[in-house]
Design a protein around this motif. Structure first.
Motif, PDB file in Angstrom:
ATOM      1  N   ASN A 256      86.637  50.764  45.075  1.00 20.36           N
ATOM      2  CA  ASN A 256      86.939  51.405  43.783  1.00 20.36           C
ATOM      3  C   ASN A 256      86.861  50.428  42.609  1.00 20.36           C
ATOM      4  N   VAL A 257      85.891  49.535  42.669  1.00 21.99           N
ATOM      5  CA  VAL A 257      85.684  48.530  41.624  1.00 21.99           C
ATOM      6  C   VAL A 257      84.184  48.418  41.361  1.00 21.99           C
ATOM      7  N   SER A 258      83.799  48.262  40.112  1.00 16.32           N
ATOM      8  CA  SER A 258      82.382  48.135  39.760  1.00 16.32           C
ATOM      9  C   SER A 258      81.765  46.871  40.356  1.00 16.32           C
ATOM     10  N   SER A 259      80.538  46.987  40.800  1.00 18.42           N
ATOM     11  CA  SER A 259      79.806  45.827  41.326  1.00 18.42           C
ATOM     12  C   SER A 259      79.633  44.741  40.278  1.00 18.42           C
ATOM     13  N   ARG A 260      79.749  45.082  39.016  1.00 14.22           N
ATOM     14  CA  ARG A 260      79.544  44.111  37.937  1.00 14.22           C
ATOM     15  C   ARG A 260      80.642  43.057  37.895  1.00 14.22           C
ATOM     16  N   PHE A 261      81.737  43.276  38.659  1.00 11.45           N
ATOM     17  CA  PHE A 261      82.780  42.256  38.764  1.00 11.45           C
ATOM     18  C   PHE A 261      82.443  41.202  39.813  1.00 11.45           C
TER      19      PHE A 261
ATOM     20  N   VAL B 235      66.390  18.745  51.278  1.00 12.79           N
ATOM     21  CA  VAL B 235      67.828  18.615  51.035  1.00 12.79           C
ATOM     22  C   VAL B 235      68.475  19.965  51.343  1.00 12.79           C
ATOM     23  N   PRO B 236      69.787  19.998  51.589  1.00 12.28           N
ATOM     24  CA  PRO B 236      70.456  21.282  51.836  1.00 12.28           C
ATOM     25  C   PRO B 236      70.309  22.222  50.640  1.00 12.28           C
ATOM     26  N   VAL B 237      70.171  23.516  50.918  1.00 11.11           N
ATOM     27  CA  VAL B 237      69.971  24.521  49.866  1.00 11.11           C
ATOM     28  C   VAL B 237      70.970  25.656  50.056  1.00 11.11           C
ATOM     29  N   ILE B 238      71.643  26.029  48.966  1.00 11.51           N
ATOM     30  CA  ILE B 238      72.467  27.242  48.922  1.00 11.51           C
ATOM     31  C   ILE B 238      71.664  28.292  48.176  1.00 11.51           C
ATOM     32  N   LYS B 239      71.567  29.490  48.720  1.00 13.66           N
ATOM     33  CA  LYS B 239      70.657  30.460  48.099  1.00 13.66           C
ATOM     34  C   LYS B 239      71.120  31.900  48.318  1.00 13.66           C
ATOM     35  N   HIS B 240      70.593  32.765  47.485  1.00 11.70           N
ATOM     36  CA  HIS B 240      70.536  34.189  47.801  1.00 11.70           C
ATOM     37  C   HIS B 240      69.210  34.708  47.257  1.00 11.70           C
ATOM     38  N   TYR B 241      68.476  35.414  48.112  1.00 12.93           N
ATOM     39  CA  TYR B 241      67.128  35.831  47.739  1.00 12.93           C
ATOM     40  C   TYR B 241      67.133  36.973  46.726  1.00 12.93           C
ATOM     41  N   LYS B 242      68.011  37.939  46.910  1.00 12.13           N
ATOM     42  CA  LYS B 242      68.060  39.050  45.965  1.00 12.13           C
ATOM     43  C   LYS B 242      69.383  39.785  46.130  1.00 12.13           C
ATOM     44  N   GLY B 243      69.681  40.620  45.146  1.00 16.97           N
ATOM     45  CA  GLY B 243      70.904  41.401  45.183  1.00 16.97           C
ATOM     46  C   GLY B 243      70.606  42.882  45.305  1.00 16.97           C
ATOM     47  N   VAL B 244      70.540  43.379  46.527  1.00 19.24           N
ATOM     48  CA  VAL B 244      70.381  44.817  46.756  1.00 19.24           C
ATOM     49  C   VAL B 244      71.795  45.365  46.955  1.00 19.24           C
ATOM     50  N   CYS B 245      72.425  45.764  45.857  1.00 15.77           N
ATOM     51  CA  CYS B 245      73.832  46.163  45.863  1.00 15.77           C
ATOM     52  C   CYS B 245      73.948  47.687  45.973  1.00 15.77           C
ATOM     53  N   HIS B 246      74.893  48.137  46.792  1.00 16.91           N
ATOM     54  CA  HIS B 246      75.065  49.557  47.069  1.00 16.91           C
ATOM     55  C   HIS B 246      76.399  50.074  46.557  1.00 16.91           C
ATOM     56  N   LEU B 247      76.399  51.332  46.125  1.00 16.72           N
ATOM     57  CA  LEU B 247      77.631  52.099  45.917  1.00 16.72           C
ATOM     58  C   LEU B 247      77.606  53.260  46.892  1.00 16.72           C
TER      59      LEU B 247
ATOM     60  N   GLY C 154      77.776  49.995  36.963  1.00 18.44           N
ATOM     61  CA  GLY C 154      77.020  49.165  37.890  1.00 18.44           C
ATOM     62  C   GLY C 154      75.516  49.225  37.686  1.00 18.44           C
ATOM     63  N   LYS C 155      75.003  50.367  37.245  1.00 20.63           N
ATOM     64  CA  LYS C 155      73.550  50.516  37.102  1.00 20.63           C
ATOM     65  C   LYS C 155      73.064  50.280  35.690  1.00 20.63           C
ATOM     66  N   THR C 156      73.809  50.727  34.685  1.00 22.18           N
ATOM     67  CA  THR C 156      73.229  50.780  33.340  1.00 22.18           C
ATOM     68  C   THR C 156      73.780  49.744  32.370  1.00 22.18           C
ATOM     69  N   SER C 157      74.898  49.081  32.676  1.00 24.28           N
ATOM     70  CA  SER C 157      75.462  48.157  31.694  1.00 24.28           C
ATOM     71  C   SER C 157      74.554  46.955  31.474  1.00 24.28           C
ATOM     72  N   ARG C 158      73.923  46.471  32.552  1.00 24.35           N
ATOM     73  CA  ARG C 158      72.969  45.366  32.445  1.00 24.35           C
ATOM     74  C   ARG C 158      72.118  45.372  33.715  1.00 24.35           C
ATOM     75  N   PRO C 159      71.081  46.183  33.763  1.00 23.65           N
ATOM     76  CA  PRO C 159      70.341  46.397  35.014  1.00 23.65           C
ATOM     77  C   PRO C 159      69.579  45.186  35.519  1.00 23.65           C
ATOM     78  N   GLY C 160      69.369  44.158  34.678  1.00 17.91           N
ATOM     79  CA  GLY C 160      68.550  43.026  35.089  1.00 17.91           C
ATOM     80  C   GLY C 160      69.300  41.895  35.756  1.00 17.91           C
ATOM     81  N   VAL C 161      70.549  42.118  36.177  1.00 21.54           N
ATOM     82  CA  VAL C 161      71.326  41.048  36.806  1.00 21.54           C
ATOM     83  C   VAL C 161      71.512  41.349  38.291  1.00 21.54           C
ATOM     84  N   CYS C 162      71.866  40.301  39.054  1.00 19.06           N
ATOM     85  CA  CYS C 162      71.875  40.440  40.513  1.00 19.06           C
ATOM     86  C   CYS C 162      73.029  41.277  41.024  1.00 19.06           C
TER      87      CYS C 162
END
Length: 420
Positions: A365-370, A217-229, A247-255
């Motif tokens: 100029n916005v945190s990746s956590r948004f 069946v069709p799949v929507i995905k993202h394999y991982k979140g390698v996010c940069h500042l 971005g790094k320390t508020s909740r490090p275990g999220v994508c």
């Protein structure tokens, strides 16, 4: 016929009842679901305590354990997210384009539900409610396949949702929670091409690759979140530090947590020492290139694998770059098309960064956590897509619909018959 197929067919049969509801009825259903979650809060927390105890006994720790954990505030947030989805504009029946052709045909593009969505996820009990709310808001039915580590939490949440469905005279099968959590059952689900219209995996890279490799069946995905500042030469350094720490320390275990910091060489001398001190005070391990380690002697050496890693932990890869172009080239090479952030006061540099990258979310100029559906106006999200199909980035209710053509006329035919 297997039990899974029987339950999946019941879910498919329930989908038209959801699609037939008007916008007000769907919103009322979701509000009652939120109230049911709150009313069953103690039972949900008791079920989650059982899951947490079992997970701890198995040695589960870190990001996975954090995602599994519920408390009163998180249960309240789950209910609030369902209410936010209820308050959103209803996408079903929305006319996105209307025109009249030269031959008089009146052509509309109209949003309709997908049908049945299969949601496959790991230790995230909130996804049970988020996915159900978003799918129902878009007129769909949903099959929920949560992880075994969250079985009791997911069951308790599903019971609350089922109570609201019954109260509205709707079949419980519209929100179907899988009971058989074996890999074999998951594969069977992913191959139900006559039932499932879309599968969305949400979890670690291993789960998502398994789904993509076995799905018909069709799949929507993202394999991982390698996010940069990227901290530009003209950045406000205190602003950049705030973005980095959030971005790094508020909740490090999220994508949407930061995994790599890139710093312009002209800003590195002032920024890296202050950033290094603040990060070390928060327990972050730093791994950097030679120029980084010259300024931060306590940092370890970074490898190629580090720059491609989704750590999901208090670990940060750091690199000093010569200019904006080198930062862009680094992100293109190592990034995962998830979320990229630039800190700069230079409007031209910001625009260059935005237009040069194809990531699903690009921030200035916005945190990746948004980078989260709830924060970006979607009420909640069913996932983040880095697959360039019909949806890209955080997915809300609108992304769970498709556009079809509705054409109206007065008897037009493409090839008029000759009447001799």
């Amino acid at each position: 016929m297997s039990e899974l197929r029987t339950r999946a067919l019941a879910c498919r049969d329930a989908a038209p009842a959801v699609a037939a509801l008007d916008a007000g009825a769907r919103a009322a259903l979701l509000r009652d679901m939120a109230a049911a979650i709150e009313a069953r809060g103690e039972a949900i927390l008791a079920a989650n305590a059982r899951d947490m105890e079992a997970a701890a006994a198995k040695g589960v720790q870190g990001a996975l354990l954090d995602r599994l954990r519920l408390d009163a505030a998180r249960v309240a947030a789950i209910a609030a997210a369902v209410r936010e989805v209820a308050a959103l504009p209803d996408p079903v029946g929305q006319v996105t384009r209307r025109e009249t052709r030269p031959n008089g045909l009146r052509v509309e593009r109209v949003r309709i539900p997908l049908g049945v969505v299969a949601m496959i996820y790991e230790a995230r009990p909130n996804v049970t409610a988020d996915a159900a709310a978003l799918c129902l808001k878009a007129g769909n039915a949903v099959i929920l396949r949560g992880g075994s580590e969250a079985l009791h939490s997911n069951t308790a949440l599903a019971e609350a949702l089922h109570g609201a469905l019954r109260a509205h005279g709707l079949p419980e099968a519209a929100v179907a929670l899988m009971r058989d959590l074996s890999r074999e059952a998951m594969v069977e689900l992913l191959q139900l091409t006559d039932v499932v219209d879309l599968a969305i995996p949400r979890g670690g890279e291993g789960l998502i690759r398994f789904v993509a490799e076995h799905a018909r069946v069709p799949v929507i995905k993202h394999y991982k979140g390698v996010c940069h500042l990227y901290v530009d030469r003209d950045a406000d350094l205190q602003l950049a530090l705030d973005l980095l720490l959030d971005g790094k320390t508020s909740r490090p275990g999220v994508c949407n947590a930061l995994e790599t910091l890139l710093v312009h060489r002209d800003a590195a001398g002032a920024f890296l020492p202050m950033a290094g001190e603040a990060l070390r005070a928060r327990g972050v391990e730093l791994r950097g290139d030679e120029r980084t380690r010259a300024l931060l002697p306590a940092a370890g050496p970074a490898t190629e694998d580090d720059y491609a890693a989704e750590f999901l932990d208090l670990i940060l890869a750091v690199r000093v770059v010569d200019d904006l172009d080198e930062a862009i080239a680094h992100i293109r090479r190592y990034g995962s098309d998830h979320t990229e952030v630039i800190a700069t006061r230079d409007a031209a540099a910001a625009e260059r960064f935005v237009h040069a990258l194809r990531s699903a979310v690009v921030m200035v100029n916005v945190s990746s956590r948004f980078s989260d559906g709830g924060e970006l106006g979607l009420g909640a999200e069913i996932g983040i897509s880095t697959t360039r199909l019909h949806a890209y980035g955080p997915m809300g209710a609108e992304a769970l619909t498709v556009e079809r053509f509705v054409v109206r006329g007065e008897g037009q035919v493409r090839h008029p018959l000759r009447r001799d």
